[in-house]
Design an enzyme around this catalytic site. Structure first.
Site, PDB file in Angstrom:
ATOM      1  N   ASP A 102      -6.291   5.836  11.469  1.00 55.41           N
ATOM      2  CA  ASP A 102      -6.590   5.180  10.188  1.00 55.41           C
ATOM      3  C   ASP A 102      -7.342   3.867  10.430  1.00 55.41           C
ATOM      4  O   ASP A 102      -6.968   2.813   9.924  1.00 55.41           O
ATOM      5  CB  ASP A 102      -5.307   4.927   9.406  1.00 55.41           C
ATOM      6  CG  ASP A 102      -5.568   4.669   7.913  1.00 55.41           C
ATOM      7  OD1 ASP A 102      -6.683   4.987   7.444  1.00 55.41           O
ATOM      8  OD2 ASP A 102      -4.669   4.158   7.226  1.00 55.41           O
ATOM      9  N   GLY A 156       0.836  -1.196   0.000  1.00 55.06           N
ATOM     10  CA  GLY A 156       0.000   0.000   0.000  1.00 55.06           C
ATOM     11  C   GLY A 156       0.867   1.240   0.000  1.00 55.06           C
ATOM     12  O   GLY A 156       2.025   1.213  -0.426  1.00 55.06           O
TER      13      GLY A 156
END
Length: 423
Positions: free
Chosen positions: A217, A101
């Site tokens: 997050d 990612g």
């Protein structure tokens, strides 16, 4: 004839040449070995300097400066050498990649002691990513919770920093929810368990860690599952440790679109209620099985959070529930969890509950749901036993002059038939 003395001189010259040649050979060998040793020492020194350079470049000094100021420690966090991580990953072979990612690439590896680990390697040349890695190390040294992925160690003496975690076997919650074959196996009981465990871990971060931590997050892609579907919250690269005398931080906005707290997005003021909002989106995702952002849906339905809240307010929750969890008998329980999610998704942070309140409420609903299902199963068994007993009573002799065989009338009653026994 050989003149007298010549043979002797030849022998003498041979005896002189051999030691000289031997001496030259030994000298060359010593020179070669010495040169090799000097070269090896120079290369080793060069490598040591390179490792020192990488250590500083990868934030090692920052880590050393910040850790003494924290109440946690790195006693349980090992510093791995380059060789210790190259071998387990087959020199970072692509076949070992299990995820990637914005922060880097994650490899699966097996250490020399046979422990299976996940090795997270930062992207090259991005200082912001390096700072996130160092931040993650610092944050994770403050955490000890069964529902938070455990950091085993790090390596900063390589071109890019690397973190080593316990390997969680069953992938991410996002993988399970958005894969048809997997989502059908993720029952409501399992989903509520995952939600409760995740809420508990976030409540721990906010209230019980040595210093308050905001994850920043929270999303289903950052919730890992083990073989028992136990939740493990991961990825603390964007997390923030909150000084005890503060309730909010002003930061550059970070997070994932769809999960991002709108109040934080507009003000840059990060609080623990930002995690609460993101968790509300996770709850909506668990209840509906839908992706948080989808341009394949109608415009009014593209953002799951706003669409979900509107459907709950209009008492139309059933229309958006995942078919894999809605069985007709658990609607009330699902509505209660949906209302928790709706409160978490309040636009104003002050209107949201705390993560501690959410964790307690979900745990209570889970216990209550188990009790309801237990009672329902007991009633079902009692009912089955009663029917079995009734059927058994109809098959025995009921008295003189009547046969055990009979007929059932339209009302379900048995009409007993007199026997012709000669009386």
């Amino acid at each position: 004839m050989v003149p007298p003395g010549i043979g002797c001189r030849a022998k003498e010259s041979q005896s002189t040449i051999i030691p000289i040649a031997l001496g030259i050979s030994i000298g060359l060998l010593v020179l070669l070995v010495g040169s090799s040793l000097v070269y090896w020492l120079l290369q080793k020194r060069k490598l040591v300097k390179l490792k020192e350079k990488w250590f500083q470049q990868n934030g090692g000094l920052m880590l050393q400066q910040r850790l003494p100021n924290q109440t946690g420690s790195m006693e349980t966090t090992k510093v791995f050498s380059t060789e210790e991580l190259e071998k387990p990953t087959d020199n970072y072979n692509k076949s070992r990649v299990i995820g990637q990612g914005g922060c880097g690439v994650v490899y699966k590896g097996i250490l020399s002691d046979n422990r299976v680990v996940a090795i997270k390697k930062s992207k090259i040349g991005e200082q912001s990513q390096i700072e996130q890695f160092i931040n993650e190390v610092i944050v994770l040294t403050q955490i000890n919770h069964r529902n938070v992925v455990k950091l085993l160690g790090c390596c900063l003496e390589t071109e890019v920093p690397m973190l080593v975690y316990e390997f969680i076997t069953n992938g991410t919650l996002s993988d399970h929810l958005h894969d048809k074959s997997r989502s059908s196996l993720l029952s409501w009981d399992k989903r509520l368990k995952i939600a409760t465990e995740t809420a508990g871990s976030l409540a721990y971060l906010h209230y019980e860690a040595s210093m308050p931590i905001i994850h920043q997050d929270v999303k289903t892609a950052n919730i890992l599952l083990d073989e028992n579907h136990t939740a493990k919250v991961s990825d603390f690269g964007a997390s923030r440790i909150v000084p005890l005398d503060q309730t909010q931080l002003t930061t550059l906005v970070q997070g994932t679109f769809g999960y991002l707290d709108p109040e934080y997005f507009h003000t840059s003021h990060l609080t623990d209620k930002s995690d609460v909002y993101s968790f509300g989106v996770v709850l909506a995702e668990l209840l509906t099985g839908k992706k948080v952002i989808s341009f394949d849906r109608l415009e009014s339905e593209r953002n799951l959070a706003t669409y979900f809240v509107s459907m709950v307010k209009d008492d139309r929750l059933v229309e958006v529930l995942d078919d894999n969890i809605h069985n007709g008998s658990n609607v009330e329980e699902l509505k209660k969890v949906a209302n928790v999610a709706k409160r978490c998704l309040s636009v104003k942070g002050d209107d949201r509950p705390t993560m501690k309140e959410v964790a307690v409420e979900l745990d209570g609903l889970r216990v209550q749901g188990k009790q309801v299902r237990k009672e329902a199963n007991l009633n079902k068994k009692e009912s089955e036993y009663s029917l079995s007993a009734s059927a058994h009573s109809l098959s025995i002799d009921v008295g003189v002059g009547y046969s055990s065989t009979g007929t059932i009338d339209s009302m379900g009653n048995q009409a007993l038939t007199p026997t012709d026994d000669g009386r």
